[in-house]
Design a protein around this motif. Structure first.
Motif, PDB file in Angstrom:
ATOM      1  N   MET A   1      28.983  27.129   4.515  1.00 17.96           N
ATOM      2  CA  MET A   1      29.358  25.887   5.165  1.00 17.96           C
ATOM      3  C   MET A   1      30.697  26.091   5.879  1.00 17.96           C
ATOM      4  O   MET A   1      31.622  26.677   5.329  1.00 17.96           O
ATOM      5  N   SER A   5      32.582  21.292   8.863  1.00 19.69           N
ATOM      6  CA  SER A   5      31.699  20.362   8.160  1.00 19.69           C
ATOM      7  C   SER A   5      32.324  19.869   6.864  1.00 19.69           C
ATOM      8  O   SER A   5      32.088  18.737   6.448  1.00 19.69           O
ATOM      9  N   LEU A   6      33.150  20.704   6.222  1.00 17.21           N
ATOM     10  CA  LEU A   6      33.875  20.224   5.037  1.00 17.21           C
ATOM     11  C   LEU A   6      34.842  19.119   5.419  1.00 17.21           C
ATOM     12  O   LEU A   6      34.956  18.118   4.725  1.00 17.21           O
ATOM     13  N   ASP A   7      35.533  19.301   6.521  1.00 15.79           N
ATOM     14  CA  ASP A   7      36.455  18.272   6.989  1.00 15.79           C
ATOM     15  C   ASP A   7      35.708  16.991   7.348  1.00 15.79           C
ATOM     16  O   ASP A   7      36.160  15.889   7.036  1.00 15.79           O
ATOM     17  N   ASP A   8      34.543  17.133   7.987  1.00 18.79           N
ATOM     18  CA  ASP A   8      33.740  15.971   8.352  1.00 18.79           C
ATOM     19  C   ASP A   8      33.268  15.223   7.103  1.00 18.79           C
ATOM     20  O   ASP A   8      33.322  13.991   7.056  1.00 18.79           O
ATOM     21  N   ASP A   9      32.812  15.961   6.103  1.00 20.03           N
ATOM     22  CA  ASP A   9      32.367  15.336   4.857  1.00 20.03           C
ATOM     23  C   ASP A   9      33.523  14.625   4.166  1.00 20.03           C
ATOM     24  O   ASP A   9      33.367  13.524   3.634  1.00 20.03           O
ATOM     25  N   GLU A  10      34.674  15.262   4.191  1.00 21.62           N
ATOM     26  CA  GLU A  10      35.852  14.653   3.570  1.00 21.62           C
ATOM     27  C   GLU A  10      36.252  13.376   4.312  1.00 21.62           C
ATOM     28  O   GLU A  10      36.561  12.355   3.704  1.00 21.62           O
ATOM     29  N   PHE A  12      34.275  11.517   6.148  1.00 19.05           N
ATOM     30  CA  PHE A  12      33.246  10.514   5.901  1.00 19.05           C
ATOM     31  C   PHE A  12      33.467   9.865   4.538  1.00 19.05           C
ATOM     32  O   PHE A  12      33.341   8.641   4.395  1.00 19.05           O
ATOM     33  N   GLY A  13      33.798  10.663   3.535  1.00 24.46           N
ATOM     34  CA  GLY A  13      34.080  10.125   2.200  1.00 24.46           C
ATOM     35  C   GLY A  13      35.249   9.159   2.217  1.00 24.46           C
ATOM     36  O   GLY A  13      35.214   8.104   1.581  1.00 24.46           O
ATOM     37  N   ALA A  83      26.893   4.987   3.500  1.00 25.16           N
ATOM     38  CA  ALA A  83      28.201   5.431   3.036  1.00 25.16           C
ATOM     39  C   ALA A  83      28.465   5.087   1.580  1.00 25.16           C
ATOM     40  O   ALA A  83      29.335   5.686   0.952  1.00 25.16           O
ATOM     41  N   GLU A  85      27.549   4.991  -2.340  1.00 25.63           N
ATOM     42  CA  GLU A  85      26.686   5.584  -3.355  1.00 25.63           C
ATOM     43  C   GLU A  85      26.035   4.498  -4.192  1.00 25.63           C
ATOM     44  O   GLU A  85      24.864   4.568  -4.514  1.00 25.63           O
TER      45      GLU A  85
END
Length: 146
Positions: A1, A5-10, A12-13, A83, A85
């Motif tokens: 990965m 994409s890690l930055d995007d996931d972070e 988004f979180g 977004a 959970e």
């Protein structure tokens, strides 16, 4: 990965957490804007119309509807973006506050109807009493003449 994409996931979180916080804050503001139970129950006035006017004022939901709208807006955004959970608690709180606002608005409308009806009823009763009094006086005058 990739790092991207890690930055995007972070990100988004973080955005999801901010949306949830926005929904929770808007719901808290909506709850705070609703009338307090004591303000609806304890009213003081010199007459029935005064009590009804005080009650109608106490039943004002203020900005609760606007805050609920904001909560629904952010909740809908979060749901559509998948977004959250677990957002069942937010959905239940939104529904609870919406129902309470509807109930308070219905009660306020009913009090408003009474506020308009009571003065008319009083006038009608006063007219009836004065006619009844006039009839009683006419009967007494007729008996006195006989």
């Amino acid at each position: 990965m990739s790092q991207s994409s890690l930055d995007d996931d972070e990100l988004f979180g973080e955005a999801a957490n901010e949306m949830r916080t926005d929904v929770e804050e808007s719901l808290a503001k909506a709850r705070d804007a609703l009338p307090e139970a004591d303000s609806v129950w304890d009213v003081e006035a010199d007459n029935t119309l005064g009590v009804l006017n005080s009650l109608k004022t106490a039943l004002d939901v203020g900005d609760a509807e606007e805050h609920l709208r904001d909560a629904k807006k952010w909740y809908t955004m979060g749901e559509r973006a998948d977004a959250f959970e677990d957002a069942d608690d937010l959905a239940e709180e939104i529904e609870t506050i919406a129902e309470l606002i509807d109930n308070v608005d219905d009660a306020r409308e009913q009090v408003g109807d009474l506020t308009a009806t009571i003065p008319q009823l009083r006038s009608t009763l006063e007219e009836f009493e004065s006619e009844d009094g006039a009839d009683t006086e006419a009967d007494a005058d007729a008996e006195a003449e006989a």
